[in-house]
Motif scaffolding. Structure first.
Motif: not given
Length: 398
Positions: A242-243, A239, A246-247, A155, A159, A133, A129-130, A126
């Motif tokens: 959401n980081m 963005k 998402t965590t 992206t 991914q 990105n 990727s994050s 994760l």
């Protein structure tokens, strides 16, 4: 123009959340059931669960990819995408749709790791990727001047790499478990019975995430009425938001699997212990993030913006300043929701989530029509989070 490219990505992002809802459903359906079998030390059924998920997810992914490529333009029209960013929004959405297979199998792989009691490996994937990105976004847009195509391909690439690596590690991990615990017994590749059990978790999880995505699309439609500056500012700030979310969500998913494992092992008392440990960890994560977002929001938002986008930057900073203090609240909700889901209490889980969603959408629509303007939209988040968290905690305690 960087501002328009960012606005286009932010506009399309709300539609991609529908895809994420299905991927999330596959993730949870697999991980919760696999965790129960793993906790009960039934390794053969645990692996059958994984292989069954791979099969039905591949079919679902193909259907969604074809649907998205043919209906993407109609969806963008449906949310009133401004004409000046429509082409870029469609380009980003098409590239993202083409990479759905990576999104699905990456999410499934991270769920499997959690089901096996390994929270470190999915966190590494994760983080990779994050973070990659974000940096590849900046590289492609600012250094290579690729505009929205750069964001889309960044992206796709990040991914794709994360997906391939994570699936390889999963298969190696499953092979190791077979060597240690099963000898040379054949494992069933597909099970209708297990598929049915997974659907009981996957469908409510998908519906929950899907309705959240629809709510976000409605909110995006409201945001679109304020023009490109507000769209771009929101796209940059969301963005960063959401980081964090998402965590927290990944930790909540880990708690789901922890609860499912102990449910399978019939060690119910450990579930509350896991909840307390998760809350301590998530609060420790919140402190530096909240401080960073409150003190350095301008610099962080600027990473995604053109130097001349003063108004867009102002919007992004305002968004983060309103939401950041409430990360402590929403983190509690995500942990409590994780336990409800892991224990199979899907009705309670969905009630708490839908309450949050309905409030956020309703309040955003009402306040945006007042003198508050776009600021009223951002204020809807904390209200929904607070009430949703209260419900989740009540359901958890009772």
């Amino acid at each position: 123009v960087v501002k328009n490219a960012l606005a286009a990505v932010g506009n399309s992002y709300e539609i991609t959340l529908i895809y994420m809802a299905f991927a999330f459903g596959c993730n949870m359906g697999c991980s919760v059931i696999a965790a129960q079998f793993f906790g009960a030390k039934n390794y053969r059924k645990m692996k059958t669960t994984v292989y069954t998920t791979f099969i039905y997810s591949a079919v679902l992914c193909l259907i969604l990819t074809l649907t998205g490529l043919f209906a993407g333009g109609a969806l963008l029209h449906l949310i009133h995408t401004p004409a000046d960013i429509f082409a870029d929004s469609k380009l980003y959405l098409d590239v993202y749709t083409g990479g759905l297979v990576f999104l699905f199998f990456y999410n499934i792989a991270t769920g499997i790791f959690s089901a096996l009691g390994d929270s470190k490996t999915p966190f590494i994937f994760l983080a990779f990727s994050s973070v990659s990105n974000v940096f590849v976004d900046i590289l492609f847009v600012k250094s290579f001047h690729m505009g929205v195509a750069g964001v889309a391909w960044a992206t796709f690439i990040c991914q794709g790499v994360s997906c391939i690596l994570s699936v390889i590690v999963v298969l190696l991990r499953l092979r190791k478990i077979k060597d240690e615990h099963e000898g040379h017994q054949k494992v069933q590749v597909f099970s209708g019975e297990i598929f049915g059990k997974m659907l009981k978790i996957a469908i409510p999880s998908t519906l929950q995430q899907g309705f959240v995505s629809i709510g976000n699309i409605i909110i995006q439609s409201i945001i679109n009425s304020f023009g490109s500056d507000v769209i771009a500012g929101y796209a940059a700030a969301v963005k960063l938001n959401n980081m964090v979310i998402t965590t927290f969500t990944m930790l909540g998913n880990g708690v789901s699997n922890f609860a499912a494992q102990n449910l399978g092992a019939q060690k119910i008392e450990r579930i509350s212990q896991g909840c307390k440990a998760a809350l301590k960890l998530i609060f420790l994560t919140c402190v530096p993030v909240v401080i960073l977002y409150l003190t350095c929001s301008g610099s962080l938002v600027q990473l995604f913006m053109d130097e001349n986008s003063i108004e867009a930057k102002k919007v992004g900073v305002e968004f983060l300043h309103i939401l950041a203090p409430f990360y402590f609240v929403v983190s509690v909700k995500l942990v409590a929701d994780g336990i409800l889901r892991g224990c199979g209490l899907m009705v309670r889980f969905m009630i708490a989530t839908f309450t949050d969603l309905i409030l956020r959408v309703g309040i955003a629509a009402v306040l945006s029509a007042t003198a508050l303007g776009s600021t009223g939209i951002w204020m809807a988040w904390p209200v929904g989070w607070c009430i949703g968290t209260a419900l989740s905690m009540v359901f958890y305690v009772t």
